[in-house]
Design a protein around this motif. Structure first.
Motif, short mmCIF file in Angstrom:
data_model
loop_
_atom_site.label_atom_id
_atom_site.label_comp_id
_atom_site.label_asym_id
_atom_site.label_seq_id
_atom_site.Cartn_x
_atom_site.Cartn_y
_atom_site.Cartn_z
N SER A 54 132.89 49.45 -65.92
CA SER A 54 133.22 48.21 -65.56
C SER A 54 134.07 48.22 -66.68
N ARG A 55 135.67 47.78 -66.38
CA ARG A 55 136.25 47.93 -67.75
C ARG A 55 137.93 46.69 -67.37
N ARG A 56 138.24 46.60 -68.69
CA ARG A 56 139.66 45.72 -67.69
C ARG A 56 140.74 46.68 -68.58
N GLU A 57 142.06 46.79 -68.14
CA GLU A 57 142.72 48.16 -69.04
C GLU A 57 144.20 47.52 -68.39
N VAL A 58 145.14 47.52 -69.80
CA VAL A 58 146.82 47.18 -69.22
C VAL A 58 148.08 48.64 -69.79
N VAL A 59 148.11 48.12 -67.81
CA VAL A 59 148.86 49.96 -67.77
C VAL A 59 150.54 49.22 -67.68
N ARG A 60 151.07 50.32 -67.21
CA ARG A 60 153.01 50.11 -67.08
C ARG A 60 152.36 50.79 -65.82
N HIS A 61 153.60 49.69 -65.08
CA HIS A 61 153.51 51.10 -63.57
C HIS A 61 155.25 50.33 -62.89
N GLU A 62 155.43 51.64 -62.55
CA GLU A 62 156.94 51.51 -61.97
C GLU A 62 157.96 50.64 -62.86
N GLY A 63 157.52 49.62 -64.29
CA GLY A 63 158.34 49.75 -65.03
C GLY A 63 157.70 47.66 -65.24
N ARG A 64 156.61 47.91 -64.20
CA ARG A 64 156.34 46.42 -64.20
C ARG A 64 154.79 46.43 -65.07
N LEU A 65 154.18 45.51 -65.93
CA LEU A 65 152.77 45.29 -66.60
C LEU A 65 152.46 45.01 -65.82
N ALA A 66 150.65 45.44 -65.48
CA ALA A 66 150.16 45.40 -64.77
C ALA A 66 148.63 45.31 -65.63
N GLU A 67 147.80 43.95 -65.43
CA GLU A 67 146.31 44.21 -66.06
C GLU A 67 145.61 44.81 -64.55
N LEU A 68 144.67 45.02 -65.47
CA LEU A 68 143.23 46.14 -64.52
C LEU A 68 142.51 45.47 -64.11
N PHE A 69 141.63 44.48 -63.52
CA PHE A 69 140.31 44.36 -63.39
C PHE A 69 139.59 45.41 -62.66
N LEU A 70 138.54 45.97 -63.38
CA LEU A 70 137.98 47.04 -63.04
C LEU A 70 136.35 47.23 -62.70
N HIS A 71 136.44 46.57 -61.45
CA HIS A 71 134.67 46.40 -61.45
C HIS A 71 134.46 47.68 -60.70
N THR A 72 132.75 47.85 -60.92
CA THR A 72 131.72 48.18 -59.70
C THR A 72 131.25 47.61 -59.09
N PRO A 73 130.57 47.65 -57.74
CA PRO A 73 129.57 46.98 -57.24
C PRO A 73 128.56 46.01 -57.58
N ALA A 74 128.25 47.42 -58.56
CA ALA A 74 126.85 47.10 -58.97
C ALA A 74 126.84 46.04 -60.16
N ASP A 75 128.35 45.98 -61.42
CA ASP A 75 128.18 45.09 -62.24
C ASP A 75 128.79 43.57 -61.92
N LEU A 76 129.52 43.39 -60.98
CA LEU A 76 129.98 42.18 -60.12
C LEU A 76 129.22 41.71 -60.07
N PRO A 77 128.03 41.04 -59.53
CA PRO A 77 127.53 40.07 -60.06
C PRO A 77 127.15 39.29 -61.74
N GLU A 78 127.11 40.35 -62.33
CA GLU A 78 127.22 39.82 -63.62
C GLU A 78 128.16 39.30 -64.14
N ILE A 79 129.28 40.23 -63.47
CA ILE A 79 130.76 39.77 -63.83
C ILE A 79 130.94 38.11 -63.28
N PHE A 80 130.98 38.48 -62.43
CA PHE A 80 130.89 36.37 -61.60
C PHE A 80 130.45 35.58 -62.61
N GLU A 81 129.51 36.00 -62.56
CA GLU A 81 128.19 35.03 -63.42
C GLU A 81 129.07 34.42 -64.58
#
Length: 244
Positions: A54-81
């Motif tokens: 799980s991590r957070r990334e900022v990339v540029r795709h087709e000229g537009r910035l994208a903020e990516l919130f990348l999560h695994t199902p196992a990490d999601l409960p802790e991330i939500f809390e």
């Protein structure tokens, strides 16, 4: 708008090209609410296999910035809390209010159900000590704002920002409502209390446009009245020694 790329299609291409093993993906933010401009970035949450991280990334795709919130199902409960504990619910709102991009095996639907349950429970309340500290800080900032001459514009504007921030923190807590930062602060504030929140925002604009702090101070007084009034003498705060 003619000639403007479709952010939903862009987000879907971003996910499929960068994360071929994704278990699910959802588009949040302004693009999901049909409020995107050509300069708006894409807020995309992507569920990845548990073998990933799980991590957070900022990339540029087709000229537009994208903020990516990348999560695994196992990490999601802790991330939500953790998201709930910050009282802003940034990730929770993406999962709850976003537009699904893909969900081949139902992982995203499960995550959205968890997010909705967390949002329905509301943010955790401020502790008594946190509330009293906020009340004291708002009183101090409000007093300093009224005492600052309009000629000291930098100081006046900085204090107006501090008054708005602290008042919003206390007012959303009073209503057991989610708070926000940046553009989400006024949105959450108006959603929690249109009358008092609107008075704070109008007062802040009056300071910026006219250099008059009185309306903002009056709006802050309304918030303080909900919590027992301004707090000056008599306030105490326990010091925390620095640990090596």
């Amino acid at each position: 708008m003619k000639g403007q790329a479709d952010p939903i299609a862009q987000a879907r291409r971003l996910v499929t090209s960068r994360f071929p093993d994704a278990l699910g993906a959802i588009l949040g933010g302004s693009a999901a609410q049909s409020r995107a401009t050509p300069a708006s970035d894409l807020d995309v949450a992507v569920l990845l296999p548990d073998s990933d991280t799980s991590r957070r990334e900022v990339v540029r795709h087709e000229g537009r910035l994208a903020e990516l919130f990348l999560h695994t199902p196992a990490d999601l409960p802790e991330i939500f809390e953790g998201d709930r504990a910050r009282r802003r619910g940034t990730v929770l709102f993406i999962y709850d209010q976003g537009l699904p991009l893909m969900d081949p095996h139902g992982h995203l639907a499960h995550a959205r159900a968890r997010a909705r349950a967390a949002l329905a429970a509301g943010p955790p309340p401020l502790t008594s000590a946190e509330r009293e500290r906020g009340r004291y800080l708002l009183t101090c900032f409000m007093d300093d704002l009224l005492d600052t001459p309009p000629a000291d514009r930098y100081e006046q504007l900085s204090l107006a920002d501090a008054v708005l921030r602290e008042a919003a923190h206390l007012l959303t807590d009073h209503h057991t409502a989610w708070t926000g930062i940046g553009k989400w602060l006024p949105r959450r504030l108006l959603g929690a209390d249109p009358a008092r929140g609107g008075a704070l925002l109008d007062g802040h604009r009056t300071v910026a446009e006219d250099g008059d702090p009185a309306p903002l101070a009056a709006a802050a007084e309304q918030v303080l009245a909900l919590l027992g009034g301004p707090l000056r003498e008599g306030y105490t705060e326990r010091s925390r020694p620095l640990r090596p």
